[in-house]
Design an enzyme around this catalytic site. Structure first.
Site, mmCIF file in Angstrom:
data_model
loop_
_atom_site.group_PDB
_atom_site.id
_atom_site.type_symbol
_atom_site.label_atom_id
_atom_site.label_comp_id
_atom_site.label_asym_id
_atom_site.label_seq_id
_atom_site.Cartn_x
_atom_site.Cartn_y
_atom_site.Cartn_z
ATOM 1 N N HIS A 1 0.948 -1.424 -0.054
ATOM 2 C CA HIS A 1 -0.118 -0.126 0.032
ATOM 3 C C HIS A 1 0.671 1.598 -0.541
ATOM 4 C CE1 HIS A 1 -3.497 2.547 1.228
ATOM 5 N NE2 HIS A 1 -2.453 3.070 1.132
ATOM 6 N N ASP B 1 -14.738 2.490 7.723
ATOM 7 C CA ASP B 1 -13.863 3.755 6.815
ATOM 8 C C ASP B 1 -14.237 4.093 6.110
ATOM 9 O OD1 ASP B 1 -10.954 4.367 7.297
ATOM 10 O OD2 ASP B 1 -11.292 3.152 4.902
ATOM 11 N N ARG C 1 -14.419 12.388 8.451
ATOM 12 C CA ARG C 1 -13.226 12.858 8.381
ATOM 13 C C ARG C 1 -12.855 14.064 7.162
ATOM 14 N NH1 ARG C 1 -9.429 8.244 8.608
ATOM 15 N NH2 ARG C 1 -8.015 9.656 8.836
ATOM 16 N N SER D 1 -7.055 3.430 9.799
ATOM 17 C CA SER D 1 -7.640 3.745 8.385
ATOM 18 C C SER D 1 -7.487 2.841 7.043
ATOM 19 C CB SER D 1 -8.339 4.789 7.582
ATOM 20 O OG SER D 1 -8.919 5.275 6.445
ATOM 21 N N LYS E 1 -8.504 -1.561 6.060
ATOM 22 C CA LYS E 1 -9.509 -2.297 4.554
ATOM 23 C C LYS E 1 -8.070 -3.464 4.449
ATOM 24 C CE LYS E 1 -8.313 2.002 3.479
ATOM 25 N NZ LYS E 1 -9.304 3.389 2.624
#
Ligand code: URA
Length: 443
Positions: free
Chosen positions: A90, A169, A176, A191, A195
């Site tokens: 990621h 999320d 947010r 967050s 995932k």
């Protein structure tokens, strides 16, 4: 029902406790997330909690509880039928970041299953899904069944986040985003990890970017985020590590969907710019390490070179593209991916060296050309973007080409050209050009 009512009464108390800097328990956090999903915790209460967390923070235990509660708000995928270690990567997002497109097939060619779930571009950063969709026919919306079947058969699938993974999320991020509470390390950590943990992976490598083109502007903040991600991911039972990488100049020579896909496919042909190849190989080596398929970094790098130079990574990419409905011929002729018809070139106004290329300016310029989105519902133009002709440290003469802009509407070029031009600095002294890898953060 009585439990729900009791929970409802507790919500203001929990917000106040966090506002006063107290630690919330696992069950408190789980109740808040569950209540948020079933409607007993209102959006305004969750927003107030997010603001309290923004100012007061959360310790590692609270962040783990938040991550797991959000992971459990939807489906947690099981990939147990797949024998190979399952590892994802990621990136916190950058400009010209096309790494996933070459990284995933390389790592899969080394025997690791790569269930890669990516996002779309928003604001100045692009998204892997938009880049992949520049390949004619390529589908990123596989069902969970198709995703699993492809992972088993090909060893890699590149898809979008399915709506039923960590839905809390998605809802919390939307709040947010409009309440000034995005930049909170525990909230970012929970967050991202909620995932990723829902994907059913064994291990994860994070590319935490730092600099003007990144979400984290300072090295201290990026390091803190990387440490938190690694620690919380590890406490949640996964093998997680992070690379801290520089995002003060765009990655490679291209920004924009088809342009970036072409450049990433070049890496599989043994070409591609040095910085893109270095970043890809370093992240791939770390993925092989956390997958426990190689014992050392040098062994991992040798394996990666072998799979790229011997054509196995390319073959893996052909299989991925074919399995996802795309035209696999693109993999062998990436230069034929269509770019937009209107072009404009920006040139140097002085002799010297390229001392700065502002990635943020270029990211916004590319968005203005049609390659990105200012709102989630915008449609992107696959052929729009910017091709740089120089990189940091290159010598230039006045009149030399610095960049070419591509757009499908001629009108988009004018403003873009000014912006692209302003993103370059030419100076008399050649700047030091360093590796993009700043540090590796492990448990
Ligand atoms: N990316 C995410 O997925 N979540 C955040 O909170 C920030 C960046």
């Amino acid at each position: 029902m009585a439990r729900k009512k009791r929970q409802l009464l507790r919500v203001p108390e929990l917000i106040v406790r966090k506002r006063e800097g107290e630690k919330l328990g696992d069950q408190d956090i789980r109740d808040l997330v569950t209540g948020f999903m079933d409607g007993s915790v209102a959006d305004y209460q969750m927003s107030a909690l997010a603001m309290a967390v923004y100012f007061r923070g959360m310790d590692f235990e609270e962040t783990v509880a938040m991550t797991l509660a959000m992971r459990d708000s939807g489906k947690v995928m099981s990939l147990d039928q797949i024998d190979a270690p399952k590892v994802d990567k990621h990136s916190t997002g950058g400009v010209g970041d096309k790494v996933s497109i070459c990284l995933a097939p390389i790592v899969a060619a080394c025997g690791v299953a790569v269930p890669m779930m990516s996002g779309r571009g928003l604001g100045h950063t692009g998204g892997t899904l938009d880049k992949l969709e520049a390949i004619p026919g390529f589908r990123v919306d596989l069902s969970v069944r198709e995703f699993r079947a492809q992972l088993r058969k090909v060893g890699c699938a590149l898809i979008g986040q399915t709506g039923d993974l960590a839905p809390a999320d998605k809802r919390l991020y939307a709040l947010r985003d409009v309440t000034g509470t995005v930049e909170s390390i525990p909230l970012i950590t929970s967050s991202i990890l909620s995932k990723k943990l829902a994907e059913g992976i064994d291990a994860l490598v994070l590319d935490v970017k730092v600099g003007r083109g990144a979400f984290m502007k300072t090295e201290a903040d990026a390091r803190e985020l990387a440490r938190c991600l690694v620690r919380v991911g590890t406490l949640a039972g996964k093998r997680v590590s992070a690379l801290l990488t520089d995002m003060n100049a765009p990655i490679g020579y291209t920004i924009g969907n088809a342009l970036e896909t072409t450049e990433a496919l070049g890496v599989l042909h043994g070409q591609g710019p040095d910085d893109l190849r270095e970043l890809t190989y370093e992240l791939a080596a770390e993925m092989l390490r956390v997958a426990e398929v190689t014992k050392s970094k040098s062994q991992a790098l040798r394996r990666i070179e072998r799979e790229v130079n011997g054509g196995a990574a390319l073959q893996k990419m052909r299989a991925i593209v074919k399995a996802q409905g795309g035209d696999p011929r693109v993999v062998d002729a990436p230069d034929e991916l269509a770019v937009a018809r209107y072009r404009r070139t920006v040139t140097a106004t002085a002799d010297g060296y390229v001392t700065d290329i502002d990635p943020l300016e270029l990211g916004y310029a590319s968005m203005g050309l049609g390659a990105g989105r200012s709102r989630a519902e915008d449609v992107v133009d696959a052929g729009a973007g910017i091709r740089l002709h120089v990189q940091l440290g290159d010598p230039v003469r006045a009149g030399d080409e610095l960049a070419t802009l591509y757009a499908s509407e001629r009108g988009r070029l004018r403003g873009g050209a000014d912006r692209v031009s302003a993103s370059f600095r030419i100076g008399k002294r050649r700047p030091a050009v360093r590796s993009r890898i700043i540090a590796t953060i492990r448990r």
